[in-house]
Design a protein around this motif. Structure first.
Motif, mmCIF file in Angstrom:
data_model
loop_
_atom_site.group_PDB
_atom_site.id
_atom_site.type_symbol
_atom_site.label_atom_id
_atom_site.label_comp_id
_atom_site.label_asym_id
_atom_site.label_seq_id
_atom_site.Cartn_x
_atom_site.Cartn_y
_atom_site.Cartn_z
ATOM 1 N N GLN A 16 0.813 -1.223 0.000
ATOM 2 C CA GLN A 16 0.000 0.000 0.000
ATOM 3 C C GLN A 16 0.848 1.275 0.000
ATOM 4 N N GLU A 17 2.158 1.137 -0.196
ATOM 5 C CA GLU A 17 3.069 2.282 -0.115
ATOM 6 C C GLU A 17 2.677 3.397 -1.088
ATOM 7 N N GLU A 18 2.437 3.035 -2.335
ATOM 8 C CA GLU A 18 2.101 4.042 -3.342
ATOM 9 C C GLU A 18 0.729 4.657 -3.084
ATOM 10 N N ARG A 19 -0.217 3.826 -2.735
ATOM 11 C CA ARG A 19 -1.571 4.326 -2.469
ATOM 12 C C ARG A 19 -1.595 5.261 -1.251
ATOM 13 N N GLY A 21 0.947 7.095 -0.209
ATOM 14 C CA GLY A 21 1.578 8.327 -0.655
ATOM 15 C C GLY A 21 0.641 9.198 -1.477
ATOM 16 N N GLU A 22 -0.075 8.588 -2.406
ATOM 17 C CA GLU A 22 -1.032 9.342 -3.231
ATOM 18 C C GLU A 22 -2.112 9.969 -2.363
ATOM 19 N N GLN A 44 8.598 11.339 2.242
ATOM 20 C CA GLN A 44 8.717 9.884 2.216
ATOM 21 C C GLN A 44 10.136 9.528 2.628
ATOM 22 N N ASP A 49 10.318 2.985 1.505
ATOM 23 C CA ASP A 49 9.187 3.572 0.774
ATOM 24 C C ASP A 49 7.873 3.561 1.546
ATOM 25 N N GLY A 50 7.793 2.753 2.584
ATOM 26 C CA GLY A 50 6.548 2.640 3.330
ATOM 27 C C GLY A 50 6.391 3.634 4.457
ATOM 28 N N TRP A 52 6.132 7.443 5.785
ATOM 29 C CA TRP A 52 5.746 8.780 5.337
ATOM 30 C C TRP A 52 5.528 9.668 6.553
#
Length: 109
Positions: A16-19, A21-22, A44, A49-50, A52
């Motif tokens: 879920q890292e990208e979601r 962040g978005e 980040q 990457d996870g 934030w």
């Protein structure tokens, strides 16, 4: 004026890292548009990457409380259980140094 500084720490669920962040970045424009907002930035972790953080400065506790009751923040918070591994860790800080007003260096982000 007693500025309220908040730093919120978020750890994404695996995958879920990208979601996450978005979703955090979607909060920036409306949050900066609030009358009580002085600073609202998302970072980040450079090596994970996870991880934030949201760094926020508000004109008062009331301004921060009002922000937390906005529809878009409430909608984001309702998604946190599916995006994050645990609850966000939101901390309040007191600024102890003067503001660094040096121009930002030219760099590639």
């Amino acid at each position: 004026m007693a500025i309220v500084s908040k730093i919120a720490f978020f750890a994404a669920r695996r995958g879920q890292e990208e979601r996450l962040g978005e979703s955090l970045l979607a909060l920036v424009a409306p949050s900066r548009g609030e009358a009580g907002s002085l600073r609202y930035e998302i970072f980040q972790d450079a090596s994970d990457d996870g991880l934030w953080i949201a760094v926020e400065d508000w004109r008062s506790n009331e301004a921060y409380d009002s922000h937390m009751e906005t529809e878009y923040v409430r909608a984001f918070l309702s998604m946190v259980p599916s995006l994050c591994d645990g609850d966000p860790d939101i901390r309040t800080y007191r600024k102890r140094s003067t503001t660094d007003s040096r121009p930002a260096p030219n760099r590639e982000d």
